[in-house]
Structure formats: structure tokens, C-alpha cells
Write an enzyme that holds these catalytic residues in place. Structure first.
Site, PDB file in Angstrom:
ATOM      1  CG  ASP A 228      -1.965  -1.146   1.110  1.00  0.00           C
ATOM      2  OD1 ASP A 228      -2.414  -1.620   2.164  1.00  0.00           O
ATOM      3  OD2 ASP A 228      -2.257  -1.587  -0.012  1.00  0.00           O
TER       4      ASP A 228
HETATM    5  N1  LIG Z   1       3.153  -6.113  -2.983  1.00  0.00           N
HETATM    6  C1  LIG Z   1       1.882  -5.724  -2.793  1.00  0.00           C
HETATM    7  N2  LIG Z   1       0.884  -6.643  -2.783  1.00  0.00           N
HETATM    8  C2  LIG Z   1      -0.398  -6.236  -2.587  1.00  0.00           C
HETATM    9  C3  LIG Z   1      -0.694  -4.887  -2.350  1.00  0.00           C
HETATM   10  C4  LIG Z   1       0.391  -3.942  -2.385  1.00  0.00           C
HETATM   11  O1  LIG Z   1       0.194  -2.724  -2.220  1.00  0.00           O
HETATM   12  N3  LIG Z   1       1.647  -4.396  -2.595  1.00  0.00           N
HETATM   13  N4  LIG Z   1      -2.005  -4.492  -2.063  1.00  0.00           N
HETATM   14  C5  LIG Z   1      -2.845  -5.586  -1.557  1.00  0.00           C
HETATM   15  C6  LIG Z   1      -4.288  -5.265  -1.287  1.00  0.00           C
HETATM   16  N5  LIG Z   1      -4.430  -4.968   0.132  1.00  0.00           N
HETATM   17  C7  LIG Z   1      -4.875  -3.718   0.443  1.00  0.00           C
HETATM   18  O2  LIG Z   1      -5.314  -2.989  -0.450  1.00  0.00           O
HETATM   19  C8  LIG Z   1      -4.117  -5.927   1.130  1.00  0.00           C
HETATM   20  C9  LIG Z   1      -4.294  -7.275   0.855  1.00  0.00           C
HETATM   21  C10 LIG Z   1      -3.969  -8.229   1.819  1.00  0.00           C
HETATM   22  C11 LIG Z   1      -3.493  -7.858   3.051  1.00  0.00           C
HETATM   23  C12 LIG Z   1      -3.151  -8.920   4.032  1.00  0.00           C
HETATM   24  O3  LIG Z   1      -2.796  -8.643   5.167  1.00  0.00           O
HETATM   25  N6  LIG Z   1      -3.259 -10.179   3.541  1.00  0.00           N
HETATM   26  C13 LIG Z   1      -2.905 -11.364   4.337  1.00  0.00           C
HETATM   27  C14 LIG Z   1      -3.873 -12.497   4.053  1.00  0.00           C
HETATM   28  C15 LIG Z   1      -5.316 -12.004   4.183  1.00  0.00           C
HETATM   29  C16 LIG Z   1      -6.289 -13.106   3.754  1.00  0.00           C
HETATM   30  O4  LIG Z   1      -5.822 -14.214   3.411  1.00  0.00           O
HETATM   31  O5  LIG Z   1      -7.499 -12.825   3.774  1.00  0.00           O
HETATM   32  C17 LIG Z   1      -1.522 -11.815   3.885  1.00  0.00           C
HETATM   33  O6  LIG Z   1      -1.231 -11.716   2.653  1.00  0.00           O
HETATM   34  O7  LIG Z   1      -0.801 -12.322   4.751  1.00  0.00           O
HETATM   35  C18 LIG Z   1      -3.324  -6.507   3.341  1.00  0.00           C
HETATM   36  C19 LIG Z   1      -3.655  -5.540   2.377  1.00  0.00           C
HETATM   37  C20 LIG Z   1      -2.781  -6.755  -2.502  1.00  0.00           C
HETATM   38  N7  LIG Z   1      -1.395  -7.156  -2.619  1.00  0.00           N
END
Ligand SMILES: Nc1nc2c(c(=O)[nH]1)N[C@@H](CN(C=O)c1ccc(C(=O)N[C@@H](CCC(=O)O)C(=O)O)cc1)CN2
Length: 283
Positions: A228
Site C-alpha cells: 500500500d
Molecule cells: N506487494 C503488494 N501486494 C499487494 C498490495 C500492495 O500494495 N503491494 N495491495 C494488496 C491489497 N491490500 C490492500 O489494499 C491488502 C491485501 C492483503 C493484506 C493482508 O494482510 N493479507 C494477508 C492475508 C489475508 C487473507 O488471506 O485474507 C496476507 O497476505 O498475509 C493486506 C492488504 C494486494 N497485494
């Protein structure tokens, strides 16, 4: 007389005469400028940015890029690209469970309002399959199992290879690695469900409610390895109050998310976005 519509996007060290040189070059080839916008980061120095859209007779296009390189691009130390408005960008969409941003893009595309071609949708969950195939778009489930993120990213990267010019994260809830972003090699746009830099990461609406904010919002940004924190393309907000539950914020926010994402994707597809430093110019 039939004409082609082309776009030219330029960045270079600022100096006097750039606009005149570009305009003269196009005029000498019978081109008609439809739009032209420019920005200089520091007048009299800094970086110069220009976007122009112009029409030109097909017969006058031959050699245009090479002649521009010799006459303008190289002498002015420019980075530039020509694109043809008829060559729409191929978009791959990644989603998880929430459908509002995904369906909004599919609906705009089906109505012909989004000048792009949606080539596929991939999700880490199966729930959106029928929705996507109902629009005639291929759906691919790529689960992300605990401890197997790398394998899932490898599958996803192989699926996307050669299939898209832009990847859109339509509430895709998996954090993508820097290695994945480098491997796919195309721009990635994400819609974050908060008015960044407030409430990055997961669960922004609950945190907004706990903070007692009077505005919630959404942010479309280019994706980098830093969650983000990528260059912001578009944002918008909507008023809230102490009476709104988190569920109400989620519902109110959904309308903001999908309109912000649609604007960002449309601007990218129209070559209206220029990145510099960690910012985005919108022409
Ligand atoms: N490298 C990046 N990847 C992603 C981004 C980014 O900016 N840089 N944006 C996200 C979308 N997002 C907020 O907009 C977001 C998505 C997921 C998470 C998170 O904590 N995910 C957990 C798992 C959650 C689940 O399984 O429901 C994780 O990955 O450990 C925070 C923010 C998309 N990707």
C-alpha cells in the site's frame, strides 16, 4: 479521409522549446493535435512531462517513431513512447472474495465503457467463478495455501505470462512479493479500501470506525513490494458518522472503491498516467 489516433508521452530534462519542437514535428507530418498537456516539476530546471493525442493519416505514420528519435527524442534527452489508441490494453484481474470492484470493471467493459480487453480473471477462491464466466471471461482459481505462497505465485505468474499489459487487483487479498512483480513485468494497479496513507494493510474499515473518522475513502495506486505504499493514482472519500457500523462503512466504501478503481484503470488504459518519484501525473 481516414486517420489514426496516436498518443505520445514524453519525459525529459526541462529546457525551453520542447513543446514547440514536438508541435512542429507533428505539424510537418500533417498531424492534428487533439489534446496536449504538460508539466514541469521545477520551471527553468527539473523534469518536463508531456502527453499529446493526435490524428495522422495512415500513410504519414511510416517512419514516425524513428524520425522522432533522430529529430527530437535523442537531441532533447527524452524518454518517450508512441501508442495507438486502437490497440487497447489487455487486462488481467485478480480478485479474492469481494465482487464489487471486479463486477464493476466487467460491467463497464461489457458496456464498451472501458477501452480495454479483459483477458482473464484469477482468484485465490472459487466463489467468483460463475460471476466471471457469466461475462464470457476465463476464470482461474489459484489457491494460496498456508506456507505455499511461492508456489501459488509461480502458478499465477505462469498463467499471466504474455496474457496482459496490465494487472488489476480488484480487492485481491494476498500480498504479492517483489519477485512476483518483477517476473510479471507489467504495471499492477490495486484498490485499497482506505484514504491512504491512513489505514494501510488489512481491515481498514474496522480501524476507521474505532478511530471515529468522519470520512472514509479509497485509493487506487500502482503496486510495489511495499504494501500500500505505491504511487497514488486516484482517491475519493465519502462522509460517515458515529451512527455508521463497520458493516455500513463497508457498504458505503464499496461504491467509492469501485468508482476510484474504474477511473484509475481507464486513465492508465488511455496512457494518461506518468510516474515520477513516488507520484503519478494524471494528464
Ligand atoms: N506487494 C503488494 N501486494 C499487494 C498490495 C500492495 O500494495 N503491494 N495491495 C494488496 C491489497 N491490500 C490492500 O489494499 C491488502 C491485501 C492483503 C493484506 C493482508 O494482510 N493479507 C494477508 C492475508 C489475508 C487473507 O488471506 O485474507 C496476507 O497476505 O498475509 C493486506 C492488504 C494486494 N497485494
Amino acid at each position: 479521409m481516414s486517420v489514426d489516433t496516436l498518443r505520445l508521452v514524453v519525459s525529459s530534462p526541462d529546457r525551453p522549446g520542447i513543446i514547440a519542437a514536438v508541435a512542429r514535428f507533428l505539424h510537418e507530418r500533417g498531424a492534428s493535435i487533439v489534446e496536449l498537456d504538460q508539466y514541469t516539476s521545477e520551471p527553468g530546471g527539473g523534469q518536463f512531462y508531456l502527453r499529446t493525442e493526435f490524428t495522422i493519416a495512415p500513410a504519414r505514420r511510416a517512419g514516425l517513431a524513428g524520425e522522432f528519435a533522430t529529430a527530437i527524442g535523442e537531441p532533447f534527452g527524452m524518454h518517450w513512447r508512441f501508442t495507438d489508441a486502437r490497440q487497447v490494453k489487455r487486462i488481467a484481474i485478480l480478485a479474492s472474495r469481494a465482487d464489487h470492484c471486479l463486477v464493476d470493471l466487467l460491467w463497464r467493459w461489457r458496456r464498451g465503457e472501458l477501452a480495454a480487453d479483459i483477458t482473464l480473471v484469477a482468484s485465490n477462491h472459487p466463489v467468483l467463478r460463475d460471476t466471471v464466466t457469466g461475462f464470457g471471461v476465463p476464470f482461474h482459481e489459484v489457491p494460496v495455501r498456508h506456507g505455499a505462497r511461492d508456489a501459488a505465485e509461480g502458478t499465477l505468474a505462469d498463467l499471466l505470462a504474455g496474457q496482459c499489459d496490465l494487472i488489476v487487483l480488484a480487492r485481491y487479498m494476498q500480498i504479492l512479493s517483489g519477485g512476483f512483480l518483477e517476473k510479471v513485468g507489467v504495471p499492477v494497479i490495486n484498490i485499497h479500501h482506505s484514504f491512504l496513507p491512513a489505514f494501510p494493510g488489512a481491515g481498514p474499515y474496522e480501524r476507521a470506525r474505532q478511530r471515529g473518522v468522519k470520512l472514509i475513502g479509497a485509493t487506487a495506486h500502482y503496486v510495489t513490494a511495499a504494501l500500500d505504499e505505491g504511487p497514488i493514482i486516484e482517491q475519493d472519500v465519502i462522509r460517515t458518522s458515529h451512527r455508521d457500523t463497520t458493516a455500513t462503512l463497508v457498504r458505503l466504501g464499496a461504491d467509492v472503491e469501485r468508482t476510484v478503481l474504474a477511473r484509475a484503470v481507464a486513465w492508465h488504459c488511455a496512457d494518461r498516467l506518468l510516474q515520477y518519484d513516488n507520484r503519478v501525473l494524471v494528464f
